[in-house]
Design a protein around this motif. Structure first.
Motif, mmCIF file in Angstrom:
data_model
loop_
_atom_site.group_PDB
_atom_site.id
_atom_site.type_symbol
_atom_site.label_atom_id
_atom_site.label_comp_id
_atom_site.label_asym_id
_atom_site.label_seq_id
_atom_site.Cartn_x
_atom_site.Cartn_y
_atom_site.Cartn_z
ATOM 1 N N TYR A 42 89.071 -69.907 -58.984
ATOM 2 C CA TYR A 42 89.034 -71.081 -59.861
ATOM 3 C C TYR A 42 89.006 -72.395 -59.103
ATOM 4 O O TYR A 42 89.138 -73.463 -59.707
ATOM 5 N N ARG A 85 91.311 -77.379 -58.412
ATOM 6 C CA ARG A 85 92.269 -77.007 -59.456
ATOM 7 C C ARG A 85 93.604 -76.601 -58.838
ATOM 8 O O ARG A 85 94.673 -76.911 -59.396
ATOM 9 N N THR A 128 95.486 -79.715 -57.891
ATOM 10 C CA THR A 128 95.940 -80.391 -59.114
ATOM 11 C C THR A 128 97.185 -79.723 -59.678
ATOM 12 O O THR A 128 98.178 -80.396 -60.008
ATOM 13 N N GLU A 129 97.151 -78.410 -59.772
ATOM 14 C CA GLU A 129 98.295 -77.687 -60.325
ATOM 15 C C GLU A 129 99.493 -77.734 -59.381
ATOM 16 O O GLU A 129 100.648 -77.822 -59.836
#
Length: 328
Positions: A28, A32, A35-36
């Motif tokens: 993914y 991402r 960010t997470e």
């Protein structure tokens, strides 16, 4: 700003997590993942199930761990433990340590014992403590651990009539906490002169690079007494709500068992589970589709669970192969 917020610490940890779990993350995207990861740092969930060296690495990590421990186990103070005649639920130091290890598997027992001694004032580790007493003592011991090590050395020097200015402030952040021998000085008639003790602590706070309680609150605390013992000082820190508010990890003692945000999430979860359980077989699939999706407030900061799941899946496949071959 970067040094003050320990940005480099989190960048190094993020890259380490990325490299360790690159196969899972590649599905993914790296953007991402970052960010997470930093969302989890902001929310304070990044310390879940991590090693102790990381949990205690920064002041934000320590605050996050304290807040998480409170939110996860606050109901223990109301609904668990050993019931006593004063309508209070109590646990031993060993039992509190087991709760800490649910969040940090390698959490050192030494820190738990030190926190228990603030409450119990002796080595009776099998004695029972209320959740609130242990939590506020643990907060002081965990968050200000390096500061308390230096305070113990200063106190011993004052008792011996030595110059406390020669005390060396701890410089190691590796998580290897030295064994502190608690002074047997809990008699209120003993101790050291409070004004001199404060002067030494003020000097310590000025030169220490580690977290220290606000000097103004410490001064107010010591100005009310003529002499102060070491264990008395620890208990005063743990009970001072001004220091608790300045630290910002826990609510006031009167609101310790209140957490509206968490209660609301639990109510939503219970409502969803209840709705599913009363649904008939024919309508279960339709009802399931209509159940609102609950966005979990916890983002899985550690990517290690993904790594562990991949390892468990491999072991499961191996066990299935052995079962199939045995049947044949």
């Amino acid at each position: 700003f970067a040094a003050q917020r320990h940005v480099l610490t989190y960048m190094e940890d993020a890259v380490s997590q990325l490299l360790e779990n690159r196969e899972d993350i590649s599905q993914y995207g790296i953007a991402r993942f970052f960010t997470e990861y930093f969302n989890s740092v902001r929310q304070g969930t990044h310390i879940l199930f991590r090693e102790f060296s990381f949990v205690q690495a920064t002041p934000h990590n320590r605050v996050s761990f304290l807040r998480t421990f409170w939110r996860c186990f606050r109901t223990v103070g109301k609904n668990g433990g050993k019931y006593s005649s004063i309508s209070c639920y109590l646990l031993t130091a060993q039992e509190y340590h087991c709760l800490l290890q649910l969040l940090c598997p390698d959490f050192p027992m030494e820190l738990t014992q030190k926190a228990a001694r603030i409450v119990l004032m002796d080595d009776a580790m099998d004695c029972l403590m209320s959740f609130s007493d242990f939590l506020f003592a643990f907060q002081i011991q965990f968050y200000y651990s390096e500061f308390l090590e230096s305070v113990a050395a200063i106190y011993q020097d004052l008792l011996a009539g030595k110059n406390p200015n020669t005390v060396i402030v701890p410089t190691s952040s590796s998580g290897q906490h030295r064994q502190r021998q608690p002074p047997n000085d809990c008699n209120p008639l003993e101790g050291v002169e409070a004004s001199l003790f404060y002067q030494c602590l003020e000097s310590l706070c000025d030169r220490s690079k580690y977290s220290c309680p606000p000097s103004a609150l410490v001064k107010e605390m010591l100005s009310n007494v003529q002499r102060m013992t070491f264990c008395g000082f620890l208990m005063a820190l743990a009970k001072d709500q001004g220091i608790n508010r300045a630290l910002g990890a826990l609510p006031d003692k009167g609101d310790l068992f209140l957490d509206p945000a968490m209660d609301q999430e639990l109510e939503k979860l219970v409502a969803q589970v209840s709705g599913l359980s009363v649904s008939g077989p024919a309508s279960s699939s339709a009802d399931t589709a209509n159940v609102p999706v609950r966005n979990s407030p916890r983002i899985n900061s550690p990517w290690k669970p993904l790594h562990h799941r991949r390892k468990m899946d491999a072991e499961s496949e191996g066990s299935n192969e052995e079962t199939d071959s045995s049947e044949n």
